[in-house]
Design a protein around this motif. Structure first.
Motif, mmCIF file in Angstrom:
data_model
loop_
_atom_site.group_PDB
_atom_site.id
_atom_site.type_symbol
_atom_site.label_atom_id
_atom_site.label_comp_id
_atom_site.label_asym_id
_atom_site.label_seq_id
_atom_site.Cartn_x
_atom_site.Cartn_y
_atom_site.Cartn_z
ATOM 1 N N LYS A 183 0.818 -1.212 0.000
ATOM 2 C CA LYS A 183 0.000 0.000 0.000
ATOM 3 C C LYS A 183 0.850 1.260 0.000
ATOM 4 O O LYS A 183 0.674 2.142 -0.841
ATOM 5 C CB LYS A 183 -0.970 0.008 1.184
ATOM 6 C CG LYS A 183 -1.994 -1.117 1.145
ATOM 7 C CD LYS A 183 -2.949 -1.045 2.327
ATOM 8 C CE LYS A 183 -3.959 -2.192 2.282
ATOM 9 N NZ LYS A 183 -4.905 -2.146 3.431
ATOM 10 N N THR A 184 1.784 1.356 0.946
ATOM 11 C CA THR A 184 2.609 2.556 1.018
ATOM 12 C C THR A 184 3.991 2.380 0.403
ATOM 13 O O THR A 184 4.743 3.352 0.300
ATOM 14 C CB THR A 184 2.777 2.987 2.489
ATOM 15 O OG1 THR A 184 3.309 1.891 3.233
ATOM 16 C CG2 THR A 184 1.439 3.399 3.088
ATOM 17 N N VAL A 185 4.355 1.156 0.016
ATOM 18 C CA VAL A 185 5.678 0.897 -0.550
ATOM 19 C C VAL A 185 5.567 0.697 -2.054
ATOM 20 O O VAL A 185 4.822 -0.171 -2.518
ATOM 21 C CB VAL A 185 6.340 -0.335 0.097
ATOM 22 C CG1 VAL A 185 7.706 -0.588 -0.531
ATOM 23 C CG2 VAL A 185 6.486 -0.138 1.596
ATOM 24 N N HIS A 186 6.314 1.478 -2.800
ATOM 25 C CA HIS A 186 6.296 1.410 -4.257
ATOM 26 C C HIS A 186 7.654 0.921 -4.749
ATOM 27 O O HIS A 186 8.705 1.360 -4.258
ATOM 28 C CB HIS A 186 5.990 2.784 -4.858
ATOM 29 C CG HIS A 186 4.689 3.362 -4.389
ATOM 30 N ND1 HIS A 186 3.507 3.163 -5.060
ATOM 31 C CD2 HIS A 186 4.380 4.119 -3.291
ATOM 32 C CE1 HIS A 186 2.525 3.774 -4.428
ATOM 33 N NE2 HIS A 186 3.027 4.361 -3.338
ATOM 34 N N ALA A 187 7.635 0.017 -5.715
ATOM 35 C CA ALA A 187 8.860 -0.549 -6.280
ATOM 36 C C ALA A 187 8.899 -0.294 -7.779
ATOM 37 O O ALA A 187 7.989 -0.685 -8.510
ATOM 38 C CB ALA A 187 8.932 -2.050 -6.001
ATOM 39 N N VAL A 188 9.955 0.378 -8.237
ATOM 40 C CA VAL A 188 10.178 0.633 -9.655
ATOM 41 C C VAL A 188 11.485 -0.051 -10.036
ATOM 42 O O VAL A 188 12.525 0.206 -9.416
ATOM 43 C CB VAL A 188 10.251 2.143 -9.965
ATOM 44 C CG1 VAL A 188 10.493 2.369 -11.446
ATOM 45 C CG2 VAL A 188 8.971 2.841 -9.513
ATOM 46 N N SER A 189 11.425 -0.923 -11.038
ATOM 47 C CA SER A 189 12.557 -1.802 -11.310
ATOM 48 C C SER A 189 12.974 -1.765 -12.772
ATOM 49 O O SER A 189 12.156 -1.537 -13.667
ATOM 50 C CB SER A 189 12.195 -3.241 -10.918
ATOM 51 O OG SER A 189 13.297 -4.111 -11.061
ATOM 52 N N ALA A 190 14.270 -2.009 -13.007
ATOM 53 C CA ALA A 190 14.807 -2.122 -14.363
ATOM 54 C C ALA A 190 15.823 -3.251 -14.385
ATOM 55 O O ALA A 190 16.488 -3.528 -13.370
ATOM 56 C CB ALA A 190 15.461 -0.820 -14.814
ATOM 57 N N GLY A 191 15.936 -3.930 -15.534
ATOM 58 C CA GLY A 191 16.858 -5.052 -15.616
ATOM 59 C C GLY A 191 17.369 -5.291 -17.012
ATOM 60 O O GLY A 191 16.807 -4.780 -17.991
ATOM 61 N N VAL A 192 18.446 -6.060 -17.104
ATOM 62 C CA VAL A 192 19.020 -6.452 -18.386
ATOM 63 C C VAL A 192 19.438 -7.910 -18.309
ATOM 64 O O VAL A 192 19.904 -8.383 -17.266
ATOM 65 C CB VAL A 192 20.224 -5.554 -18.764
ATOM 66 C CG1 VAL A 192 21.330 -5.676 -17.723
ATOM 67 C CG2 VAL A 192 20.744 -5.890 -20.152
ATOM 68 N N ASP A 193 19.228 -8.637 -19.395
ATOM 69 C CA ASP A 193 19.511 -10.066 -19.469
ATOM 70 C C ASP A 193 20.207 -10.322 -20.803
ATOM 71 O O ASP A 193 19.653 -10.017 -21.861
ATOM 72 C CB ASP A 193 18.197 -10.846 -19.374
ATOM 73 C CG ASP A 193 18.396 -12.348 -19.299
ATOM 74 O OD1 ASP A 193 19.291 -12.859 -19.994
ATOM 75 O OD2 ASP A 193 17.656 -13.011 -18.573
ATOM 76 N N ILE A 194 21.423 -10.876 -20.762
ATOM 77 C CA ILE A 194 22.205 -11.098 -21.981
ATOM 78 C C ILE A 194 22.510 -12.580 -22.131
ATOM 79 O O ILE A 194 23.064 -13.206 -21.220
ATOM 80 C CB ILE A 194 23.520 -10.301 -21.961
ATOM 81 C CG1 ILE A 194 23.237 -8.798 -21.840
ATOM 82 C CG2 ILE A 194 24.334 -10.579 -23.222
ATOM 83 C CD1 ILE A 194 24.486 -7.960 -21.684
ATOM 84 N N ASP A 195 22.144 -13.157 -23.286
ATOM 85 C CA ASP A 195 22.534 -14.510 -23.656
ATOM 86 C C ASP A 195 23.625 -14.409 -24.713
ATOM 87 O O ASP A 195 23.395 -13.889 -25.814
ATOM 88 C CB ASP A 195 21.337 -15.283 -24.226
ATOM 89 C CG ASP A 195 20.340 -15.655 -23.151
ATOM 90 O OD1 ASP A 195 20.753 -16.269 -22.163
ATOM 91 O OD2 ASP A 195 19.141 -15.315 -23.299
#
Length: 352
Positions: A322-334
Motif C-alpha cells: 500500500k505505502t511501498v512502491h517498487a520501480v525496477s529495471a533489468g538487463v539479461d544477456i545470452d
C-alpha cells in the motif's frame, strides 16, 4: 503408503506446533524484488508463464536452468519508496546480478542479491545474499537441481544464513488446451536462516521469526495457452507452504508479440499477510523487449561464437504494501544465438 503419509503429516504438525510464524512482511520474497521479472511473478517454480530460464531462476527452483545452452548474464535494480513518513527513511533498494555457465556434465549458476529496506511496513533491514546452483537433465522431460546459499544481514542486529535448496522440473508437453506444459517443485531454505535480528513481523506485536522461512515447499505449473506467429499467451500458478505455517499463491500471465515484446502481469495472495491486513491486491506489471546485436572486430567474442548475441531489457512496477512502491529495471544477456536446428543425418547408400 498410509503409514508413510501419516508419519509425514505427524512430523509436519510436530514441527509447526514448535515453530511460530511471524516473518517480516516481504520476508519470503527477500531475494525476489531485485528485478522486474521477479516483481511480476515470472520467476516461478515452473519457469514462468512463457518459459524463460536465466541465472536468477535458481532463486525459486535450481532445476530450471538444466536445459540452457548459452552463457547468461543478468543484472537488475529496484528502487523502493515508502509513502509512510513515520519511517526513519523513506528510501530503499534491491539489486540482483548473476551468471550462468553451461558445462558438458551440468549447468552452473551463481547469483548475488542485496536488499535494503528499513520500512516499518516492510522491515527487511539490510542484507547481502549469495546463491550458487547446479542442474542437470536426467531425461528429455525431467531435470533436477541443487543450490547452496548464504548471506549476512545487519541493521537492528547482525546475523548470517547458510542453507541448501532442491528442485525438479518435468516437461509434460501438450495437456488439454496447453502446450509446453510444465510442472515444477522445490524445497527451499534447508538450513539456518536470519533469526538473530530484530524486525517488525507481519504481526507487529509479536516477536519476528526466522526469514525466509525454513523448509519452504513450492509447487506449480505453467504452459502456453495460445501460440500463433504473431502472439503467445502463457499462464502460470505457484503454491508455497513455508514450513506448513502459511499459504501463498502466485499467479503470472504473459503475452509475447513476435517473441520480442513481452508483457508480464503478476498477482500474489499471502494468507498470513491478508489476515493481518498487510495485503495489497494491485497486480504488478513488467515490460520486456528482446533483440539481437552484433559485436564486430572483437576476436575473443568471435572465437567463442559470441559476436552475435541476444539481450532483453525490462522495466516493472509493483505497489508492494500500500505505502511501498517498487520501480525496477533489468538487463539479461545470452551470449551467442540459440541453436534450434536439429542435427542433419544423411544415410549413404551403396552407390555413394
Amino acid at each position: 503408503m498410509k503409514k508413510i503419509l501419516f508419519t509425514f503429516f505427524a512430523a509436519a504438525l510436530l514441527v509447526t506446533s514448535a515453530y511460530s510464524y511471524n516473518p517480516p512482511a516481504g520476508g519470503e520474497d527477500l531475494t525476489l524484488i531485485g528485478n522486474p521479472l521477479s516483481l511480476s511473478g515470472a520467476k516461478s517454480v515452473s519457469g514462468g508463464a512463457l518459459f524463460d530460464a536465466n541465472a536468477d531462476s535458481i532463486l525459486v527452483n535450481p532445476a530450471l536452468i538444466a536445459g540452457e545452452q548459452r552463457v547468461n548474464l543478468t543484472a537488475g535494480y529496484t528502487f523502493l519508496y515508502s509513502a509512510n513518513k513515520e519511517n526513519e527513511t523513506q528510501l530503499g533498494a534491491s539489486f540482483q546480478t548473476g551468471i550462468l555457465i553451461p558445462f558438458k556434465m551440468f549447468i552452473f549458476s551463481g547469483n548475488m542479491n542485496g536488499t535494503f529496506a528499513q520500512f516499518k511496513e516492510m522491515h527487511l533491514g539490510k542484507s547481502l545474499n549469495l546463491k550458487a546452483g547446479l542442474a542437470k537433465e536426467i531425461t528429455d522431460k525431467l531435470s533436477i537441481g541443487l543450490n547452496a546459499g548464504g548471506g549476512y544481514a545487519w541493521t537492528y542486529g547482525n546475523d548470517w544464513s547458510l542453507y541448501a535448496d532442491f528442485g525438479a522440473l518435468y516437461n509434460w508437453g501438450n495437456l488439454g488446451p496447453f502446450s509446453d506444459f510444465r510442472i515444477g517443485a522445490s524445497v527451499l531454505n534447508l538450513g539456518k536462516m536470519y533469526s538473530d535480528v530484530d524486525r517488525w513481523g507481519i504481526d507487529e506485536e509479536a516477536q519476528n521469526t526466522p526469514y525466509p522461512t525454513l523448509a519452504t515447499l513450492k509447487a506449480g505449473a505453467a504452459g502456453t495457452i495460445l501460440n500463433t506467429e504473431i502472439a503467445k499467451i502463457g499462464l502460470g500458478l505457484d503454491f508455497s507452504v513455508p514450513c506448513f505455517q502459511n499459504f501463498i499463491v502466485d499467479f503470472n500471465a504473459q503475452v509475447a508479440f513476435k517473441d520480442a515484446f513481452i508483457i508480464s502481469v503478476g498477482e500474489k495472495f499471502n494468507m498470513a499477510e491478508v489476515i493481518k491486513g498487510k495485503n495489497n491486491f494491485i497486480p504488478s506489471i513488467a515490460f520486456l523487449f528482446k533483440f539481437s546485436f552484433d559485436v564486430k572486430n572483437n576476436q575473443y567474442l568471435e572465437d567463442n561464437g559470441w559476436s552475435q548475441s541476444e539481450m532483453t531489457v525490462s522495466a516493472g512496477y509493483k505497489n508492494l504494501y500500500k505505502t511501498v512502491h517498487a520501480v525496477s529495471a533489468g538487463v539479461d544477456i545470452d551470449l551467442g544465438m540459440a541453436d534450434n536446428e536439429p542435427p542433419k543425418i544423411t544415410v549413404w547408400d551403396e552407390k555413394e
